[in-house]
Design an enzyme around this catalytic site. Structure first.
Site, PDB file in Angstrom:
ATOM      1  N   ARG A  88      25.202  11.195   6.729  1.00  0.00           N
ATOM      2  CA  ARG A  88      25.162  12.704   7.073  1.00  0.00           C
ATOM      3  C   ARG A  88      23.676  12.822   7.476  1.00  0.00           C
ATOM      4  O   ARG A  88      22.787  12.627   6.525  1.00  0.00           O
ATOM      5  CB  ARG A  88      25.397  13.599   5.974  1.00  0.00           C
ATOM      6  CG  ARG A  88      26.807  13.694   5.695  1.00  0.00           C
ATOM      7  CD  ARG A  88      27.567  14.840   4.945  1.00  0.00           C
ATOM      8  NE  ARG A  88      26.436  15.079   3.906  1.00  0.00           N
ATOM      9  CZ  ARG A  88      26.665  16.132   3.162  1.00  0.00           C
ATOM     10  NH1 ARG A  88      27.455  16.973   3.329  1.00  0.00           N
ATOM     11  NH2 ARG A  88      25.887  16.481   1.830  1.00  0.00           N
ATOM     12  N   THR A  92      21.258  18.676   9.919  1.00  0.00           N
ATOM     13  CA  THR A  92      22.379  19.197  10.586  1.00  0.00           C
ATOM     14  C   THR A  92      23.642  18.940   9.731  1.00  0.00           C
ATOM     15  O   THR A  92      24.517  19.626  10.036  1.00  0.00           O
ATOM     16  CB  THR A  92      22.711  18.491  11.806  1.00  0.00           C
ATOM     17  OG1 THR A  92      22.975  17.063  11.666  1.00  0.00           O
ATOM     18  CG2 THR A  92      21.463  18.545  12.722  1.00  0.00           C
ATOM     19  N   ASP A 187      24.453   6.984  -3.756  1.00  0.00           N
ATOM     20  CA  ASP A 187      23.286   6.868  -4.935  1.00  0.00           C
ATOM     21  C   ASP A 187      23.585   6.540  -6.091  1.00  0.00           C
ATOM     22  O   ASP A 187      23.091   5.745  -6.985  1.00  0.00           O
ATOM     23  CB  ASP A 187      22.310   8.030  -4.846  1.00  0.00           C
ATOM     24  CG  ASP A 187      21.399   8.434  -3.496  1.00  0.00           C
ATOM     25  OD1 ASP A 187      21.334   7.481  -2.526  1.00  0.00           O
ATOM     26  OD2 ASP A 187      20.940   9.261  -3.216  1.00  0.00           O
TER      27      ASP A 187
HETATM   28  C1  PRP Z   1      28.633  10.962   1.573  1.00  0.00           C
HETATM   29  C2  PRP Z   1      29.899  10.486   1.350  1.00  0.00           C
HETATM   30  C3  PRP Z   1      30.711  10.923   2.587  1.00  0.00           C
HETATM   31  C4  PRP Z   1      30.102  12.275   2.953  1.00  0.00           C
HETATM   32  C5  PRP Z   1      30.826  13.464   2.823  1.00  0.00           C
HETATM   33  O1  PRP Z   1      28.111   9.767   2.506  1.00  0.00           O
HETATM   34  O2  PRP Z   1      30.202   9.222   0.865  1.00  0.00           O
HETATM   35  O3  PRP Z   1      30.949   9.890   3.337  1.00  0.00           O
HETATM   36  O4  PRP Z   1      28.703  12.004   2.319  1.00  0.00           O
HETATM   37  O5  PRP Z   1      30.112  14.509   3.521  1.00  0.00           O
HETATM   38  P1  PRP Z   1      30.718  15.128   4.543  1.00  0.00           P
HETATM   39  O6  PRP Z   1      31.966  15.596   4.214  1.00  0.00           O
HETATM   40  O7  PRP Z   1      30.043  16.671   4.566  1.00  0.00           O
HETATM   41  O8  PRP Z   1      30.668  14.459   5.842  1.00  0.00           O
HETATM   42  P2  PRP Z   1      26.673  10.095   2.930  1.00  0.00           P
HETATM   43  O9  PRP Z   1      26.417  10.498   4.334  1.00  0.00           O
HETATM   44  O10 PRP Z   1      25.604  10.498   1.535  1.00  0.00           O
HETATM   45  O11 PRP Z   1      26.094   8.391   2.975  1.00  0.00           O
HETATM   46  P3  PRP Z   1      25.893   7.296   2.015  1.00  0.00           P
HETATM   47  O12 PRP Z   1      27.319   7.139   1.314  1.00  0.00           O
HETATM   48  O13 PRP Z   1      25.554   6.145   2.684  1.00  0.00           O
HETATM   49  O14 PRP Z   1      25.005   7.791   0.883  1.00  0.00           O
HETATM   50  N1  URA Z   2      28.159  13.412  -0.220  1.00  0.00           N
HETATM   51  C1  URA Z   2      28.215  13.061  -1.400  1.00  0.00           C
HETATM   52  O1  URA Z   2      27.939  11.996  -1.794  1.00  0.00           O
HETATM   53  N2  URA Z   2      28.044  14.226  -2.478  1.00  0.00           N
HETATM   54  C2  URA Z   2      28.404  15.446  -1.877  1.00  0.00           C
HETATM   55  O2  URA Z   2      28.427  16.487  -2.927  1.00  0.00           O
HETATM   56  C3  URA Z   2      28.478  15.673  -0.474  1.00  0.00           C
HETATM   57  C4  URA Z   2      28.427  14.617   0.010  1.00  0.00           C
END
Ligand code: PRP
Ligand code: URA
Length: 193
Positions: A88, A92, A187
């Site tokens: 994400r 945005t 994380d």
């Molecule tokens: C997190 C999670 C989802 C997304 C959810 O990934 O694993 O993929 O956020 O959020 P959304 O419903 O608003 O799209 P992140 O973008 O943090 O990437 P990561 O798993 O690599 O940390």
């Molecule tokens: N992605 C995460 O890992 N946690 C949240 O709460 C939202 C998006």
């Protein structure tokens, strides 16, 4: 779920809990997969059993979905695994695609999207759009925690996709994090911040 959410839970225990809870949710999510007859003999008698008849593709969304893959493979060892990388944009909140390991043709009859968090829904909606463009006909979302906003976004965009989660939380905060949630699932699994 309480231990998963607890901010004091360190990554090794967090990963173990993601695995364990994913397996429980997957048990429900796979309950209606098609079966075919499979006759065997027990040491005592003939037995008319069943075997899984549908081919399954697991689609973990990097990074956080990785922690759910082993649980799914324990239930469906013959499933194929197709990684999709999205993160994400922190301003945005829109998903940015950076990795796609789908094979050239849609081979599985059922795709299970694995991502623990359904927050705004942007990542899951985008992943399922990628799968549908590629030719997937039956898709299910399997996660751990969802916000009502994410459930609505996913239902609006893909009403044919059932949502299987362990907990429906209260809301999103102004940074797009699920409240109470568990923080950043990637994380917390991988010890980054
Ligand atoms: C997190 C999670 C989802 C997304 C959810 O990934 O694993 O993929 O956020 O959020 P959304 O419903 O608003 O799209 P992140 O973008 O943090 O990437 P990561 O798993 O690599 O940390
Ligand atoms: N992605 C995460 O890992 N946690 C949240 O709460 C939202 C998006």
């Amino acid at each position: 779920m309480t231990r998963l959410r607890d901010e004091r839970t360190p990554p090794p225990e967090f990963r173990r809990l993601v695995h364990e809870i994913a397996m429980l949710v997957l048990y429900e999510a796979t309950a209606d997969l098609g079966t075919a007859p499979a006759d065997v003999r027990t040491p005592l008698a003939a037995y008319k059993g069943v075997r899984l008849a549908q081919t399954v593709g697991l689609v973990p969304v990097l990074r956080a979905g990785i922690g759910m893959v082993e649980a799914a493979l324990q239930l469906i060892p013959e499933a194929q695994v197709w990684h999709i990388g999205l993160f994400r944009d922190e301003h945005t909140l829109r998903p940015i695609e950076y990795y796609n390991k789908l094979p050239s043709a849609a081979t599985a009859q059922v795709c299970l999207v694995l991502d623990p968090m359904l927050a705004t829904g942007g990542s899951s909606v985008a992943t399922i759009e990628i799968l549908k463009r590629w030719g997937a006909r039956r898709v299910k979302y399997v996660g751990l925690i969802a916000a009502p906003e994410g459930v609505k976004a996913l239902n609006d965009a893909h009403p044919d996709v059932p949502i299987h989660i362990a907990s429906l939380d209260e809301k999103l905060n102004d940074k797009g994090y699920i409240v109470p949630g568990l923080g950043d699932a990637g994380d917390r699994q991988f010890g980054t911040s």
